[in-house]
Design an enzyme around this catalytic site. Structure first.
Site, PDB file in Angstrom:
ATOM      1  N   HIS A  78       0.819  -1.207   0.000  1.00  0.00           N
ATOM      2  CA  HIS A  78       0.000   0.000   0.000  1.00  0.00           C
ATOM      3  C   HIS A  78       0.860   1.266   0.000  1.00  0.00           C
ATOM      4  O   HIS A  78       2.013   1.251   0.438  1.00  0.00           O
ATOM      5  CB  HIS A  78      -0.938  -0.008   1.201  1.00  0.00           C
ATOM      6  CG  HIS A  78      -2.032  -1.016   1.078  1.00  0.00           C
ATOM      7  ND1 HIS A  78      -3.086  -1.060   1.959  1.00  0.00           N
ATOM      8  CD2 HIS A  78      -2.260  -2.006   0.175  1.00  0.00           C
ATOM      9  CE1 HIS A  78      -3.906  -2.033   1.607  1.00  0.00           C
ATOM     10  NE2 HIS A  78      -3.414  -2.629   0.527  1.00  0.00           N
ATOM     11  N   GLU A  80       0.717   3.999   1.802  1.00  0.00           N
ATOM     12  CA  GLU A  80       1.154   4.433   3.123  1.00  0.00           C
ATOM     13  C   GLU A  80       2.320   3.573   3.609  1.00  0.00           C
ATOM     14  O   GLU A  80       3.280   4.096   4.187  1.00  0.00           O
ATOM     15  CB  GLU A  80      -0.010   4.345   4.128  1.00  0.00           C
ATOM     16  CG  GLU A  80      -1.223   5.164   3.749  1.00  0.00           C
ATOM     17  CD  GLU A  80      -2.259   4.401   2.928  1.00  0.00           C
ATOM     18  OE1 GLU A  80      -3.443   4.762   3.013  1.00  0.00           O
ATOM     19  OE2 GLU A  80      -1.894   3.440   2.200  1.00  0.00           O
ATOM     20  N   CYS A 106      -6.270   1.667   5.298  1.00  0.00           N
ATOM     21  CA  CYS A 106      -6.852   0.404   5.756  1.00  0.00           C
ATOM     22  C   CYS A 106      -6.315   0.098   7.155  1.00  0.00           C
ATOM     23  O   CYS A 106      -5.433   0.799   7.660  1.00  0.00           O
ATOM     24  CB  CYS A 106      -6.500  -0.722   4.788  1.00  0.00           C
ATOM     25  SG  CYS A 106      -4.758  -1.220   4.869  1.00  0.00           S
ATOM     26  N   CYS A 109      -2.486  -0.464   7.305  1.00  0.00           N
ATOM     27  CA  CYS A 109      -1.744   0.800   7.230  1.00  0.00           C
ATOM     28  C   CYS A 109      -1.929   1.616   8.502  1.00  0.00           C
ATOM     29  O   CYS A 109      -0.984   2.259   8.969  1.00  0.00           O
ATOM     30  CB  CYS A 109      -2.178   1.595   6.005  1.00  0.00           C
ATOM     31  SG  CYS A 109      -1.647   0.833   4.457  1.00  0.00           S
TER      32      CYS A 109
END
Length: 161
Positions: A78, A80, A106, A109
């Site tokens: 991801h 992040e 999410c 993260c």
């Protein structure tokens, strides 16, 4: 002179970073900022040196995995996560920083951002993840939505990975 404020400036950077994404479902970008300076950036895509989903197809689509579930069933890292990894890779502390991300983080993260010492999360687009919201609610991290007031630079998709 039409000078963007700091939020607009950094969020537009996050959308620009998202253009590098190789995800077939949703292009996400993140920019970590401290004292009005960019510390690191990240976009979602497969790990460096591995094949991109653009080349192999989306495992989540092939397995019919619903959005917001089974995050481990994805080749991609991801945005992040990549922003935190990039900072660590180059020895840059992101403690007490803010992260601008095109999509609400999410739960995976969120846990990483909490442990990395991020103090503020600014996101542009929502994402359904009740655990993420619960985790942030248990911390002192400021989480706020930013509305750019116009069509984002990167087209929206209906799913996040």
């Amino acid at each position: 002179m039409d000078r963007p404020d700091n939020d607009q400036y950094f969020m537009e950077m996050a959308f620009l970073v998202a253009k590098r994404s190789t995800c077939l479902r949703r292009k996400v970008g993140a920019v970590v900022v401290k004292d009005k300076r960019v510390l690191s950036t990240g976009y979602n895509g497969s790990p460096k040196g591995t094949m991109h989903c653009e080349e192999l197809g989306c495992i989540r689509d092939q397995m019919d995995v619903p959005s917001g579930t089974r995050h481990e069933l994805c080749r991609g890292v991801h945005a992040e996560q990549n922003a935190v990894i990039q900072a660590a890779y180059f020895g840059v502390s992101i403690k007490d920083s803010a992260i601008y991300t095109t999509t609400y983080p999410c739960s995976m993260c969120a846990k990483i951002l909490i442990n990395a010492g991020v103090k503020e999360v600014i996101y542009c687009e929502g994402y359904v993840d009740a655990l993420s919201e619960m985790l942030f609610a248990e911390t002192n991290i400021i989480v706020r939505e930013y509305s750019m007031g116009r069509v984002p630079i990167v087209p929206k998709s209906n799913e996040r990975d």
